[in-house]
Write a protein that holds these residues in place. Structure first.
Motif, short mmCIF file in Angstrom:
data_model
loop_
_atom_site.label_atom_id
_atom_site.label_comp_id
_atom_site.label_asym_id
_atom_site.label_seq_id
_atom_site.Cartn_x
_atom_site.Cartn_y
_atom_site.Cartn_z
N GLU A 168 0.98 -1.13 0.16
CA GLU A 168 0.20 -0.02 0.07
C GLU A 168 1.00 1.23 0.07
OE1 GLU A 168 -2.57 -0.23 3.15
OE2 GLU A 168 -3.63 -1.87 2.37
N ILE A 169 0.71 2.18 -1.00
CA ILE A 169 1.34 3.39 -0.89
C ILE A 169 0.37 4.54 -0.60
CG2 ILE A 169 2.62 5.14 -2.52
CD1 ILE A 169 4.05 2.14 -2.15
N PRO A 170 0.72 5.11 0.55
CA PRO A 170 -0.25 6.22 0.98
C PRO A 170 -0.37 7.29 0.05
CG PRO A 170 1.48 5.67 2.56
CD PRO A 170 1.73 4.92 1.42
N ALA A 171 -2.01 7.43 -0.07
CA ALA A 171 -2.18 8.75 -1.00
C ALA A 171 -2.35 8.52 -2.37
CB ALA A 171 -1.36 10.07 -0.72
N ILE A 172 -2.04 7.38 -2.97
CA ILE A 172 -1.81 6.85 -4.51
C ILE A 172 -2.76 5.64 -4.29
CG2 ILE A 172 -0.53 6.34 -6.28
CD1 ILE A 172 1.72 7.64 -5.04
N ASP A 173 -3.75 5.82 -4.99
CA ASP A 173 -4.70 4.83 -5.32
C ASP A 173 -4.87 4.50 -6.85
OD1 ASP A 173 -6.43 2.66 -5.35
OD2 ASP A 173 -8.28 3.86 -4.99
N VAL A 174 -4.09 3.20 -7.20
CA VAL A 174 -4.34 2.99 -8.86
C VAL A 174 -4.69 1.34 -8.94
CG1 VAL A 174 -2.11 4.38 -9.27
CG2 VAL A 174 -1.81 2.23 -8.46
N GLY A 203 1.00 8.31 -17.00
CA GLY A 203 1.45 9.28 -16.05
C GLY A 203 1.18 8.69 -14.38
N ARG A 204 -0.26 7.98 -14.45
CA ARG A 204 -0.38 7.55 -13.22
C ARG A 204 0.59 6.50 -12.59
NH1 ARG A 204 -6.51 5.30 -12.72
NH2 ARG A 204 -5.71 5.25 -10.66
N VAL A 205 1.05 5.75 -13.65
CA VAL A 205 2.13 4.77 -13.32
C VAL A 205 3.26 5.38 -12.71
CG1 VAL A 205 3.32 2.89 -13.92
CG2 VAL A 205 1.17 2.76 -14.61
N ALA A 206 3.65 6.42 -13.48
CA ALA A 206 5.07 7.16 -13.21
C ALA A 206 4.88 7.86 -11.64
CB ALA A 206 5.17 8.26 -14.15
N GLU A 207 3.77 8.08 -11.11
CA GLU A 207 3.60 8.64 -10.06
C GLU A 207 3.74 7.86 -8.99
OE1 GLU A 207 0.24 10.95 -7.13
OE2 GLU A 207 -0.34 10.50 -9.40
N LEU A 208 3.29 6.49 -9.20
CA LEU A 208 3.32 5.48 -8.47
C LEU A 208 4.89 5.10 -8.28
CD1 LEU A 208 2.25 2.96 -6.56
CD2 LEU A 208 2.04 1.72 -8.71
N LEU A 209 5.68 4.77 -9.28
CA LEU A 209 6.99 4.59 -9.16
C LEU A 209 7.92 5.48 -8.57
CD1 LEU A 209 7.54 3.28 -13.08
CD2 LEU A 209 7.09 1.80 -11.05
#
Length: 249
Positions: A168-174, A203-209
């Protein structure tokens, strides 16, 4: 309807499959296990009784053998703060084993089962292959220096654990486009990113990475990892909490 093998749909008899390889657990002396479903720790092995003897003693055993070899050669050795370590492996076998452990753990908790079940044939493959639409990042974990706030004594905490579950990555829901899971073995942490389809918003994946620790697992099966991305007290998260302890700054 009779229960069938989770991997090949064969009819009973079915055998117990260890979430972690039995030989793996004995090598690491992981005496205490944690079940997220039961929300408790216990001394017994985590198993699930839904795998046929052919799968259990055949292709799944082959993957476990590679994991045990990696444990003897690399996972059994802790990584100190600031150090980088060489890591060699068979890319396809390691990727498929990480999916196997994740699929086993998912069936135990009921989370992410449908997506991980898509990789059953890949996990069982009897020829060299690697899974599509799966990316793995690998990071190392350093020991933490902890201090007892009551008496001032200090202790060095090593990441002695084998854990698997959702990442789980806080504040990022993908969760609508991919599943993120973690497999942690002592000082090594593998983050699995499994996409729900081939077309995903980059773009969303880049934010997660930006929040995933470590670097991509190298296709060639040879890389140098480090220095550690996480301290042990963060990686262990509280399953092995040490009461009244705080991080030394």
């Amino acid at each position: 309807m009779a229960k069938t093998c989770a991997y090949c749909d064969a009819l009973p008899p079915l055998t117990r499959e260890h979430i972690w390889p039995n030989g793996f657990l004995k090598r690491g002396n992981f005496g205490v296990k944690f079940s997220a479903k039961a929300n408790k720790t216990f001394a017994g092995d985590l198993t699930i009784s839904d795998v046929c003897p052919k799968c259990n003693n055949g292709p799944l055993s082959t993957l476990d053998a590679h994991a045990c070899e990696l444990f003897d050669r690399r996972f059994s050795k802790f990584v100190e703060a600031g150090a980088s370590v060489p890591f060699t492996y068979d890319y396809g076998l390691l990727m498929r084993w990480l999916l196997k452990v994740s699929f086993n753990a998912a069936r135990l908790t009921g989370q992410d089962v449908a997506l991980l079940s898509r990789y059953r044939e890949t996990i069982l493959a009897d020829h060299p292959c690697s899974p599509a639409f799966v990316a793995v990042y690998v990071a190392t974990i350093s020991p933490s220096h902890m201090i007892d706030s009551e008496n001032g004594t200090s202790r060095k905490i090593y990441p002695h654990a084998a854990r698997c579950g959702p990442l789980e990555i806080p504040a990022i829901d993908v969760s609508d486009i991919l599943v993120t899971r973690c497999v942690m073995i002592n000082s090594f942490m593998f983050s699995l990113l499994i996409t729900r389809s081939s077309g995903i918003p980059t773009g969303r994946v880049a934010e997660l990475l930006r929040h995933i620790p470590g670097v991509p697992l190298a296709l060639g099966g040879r890389m140098r990892i480090g220095p550690p991305s996480l301290p042990a007290h963060v990686a262990l998260g509280g399953v092995t909490a040490w009461p009244k302890m705080e991080s030394r700054r």
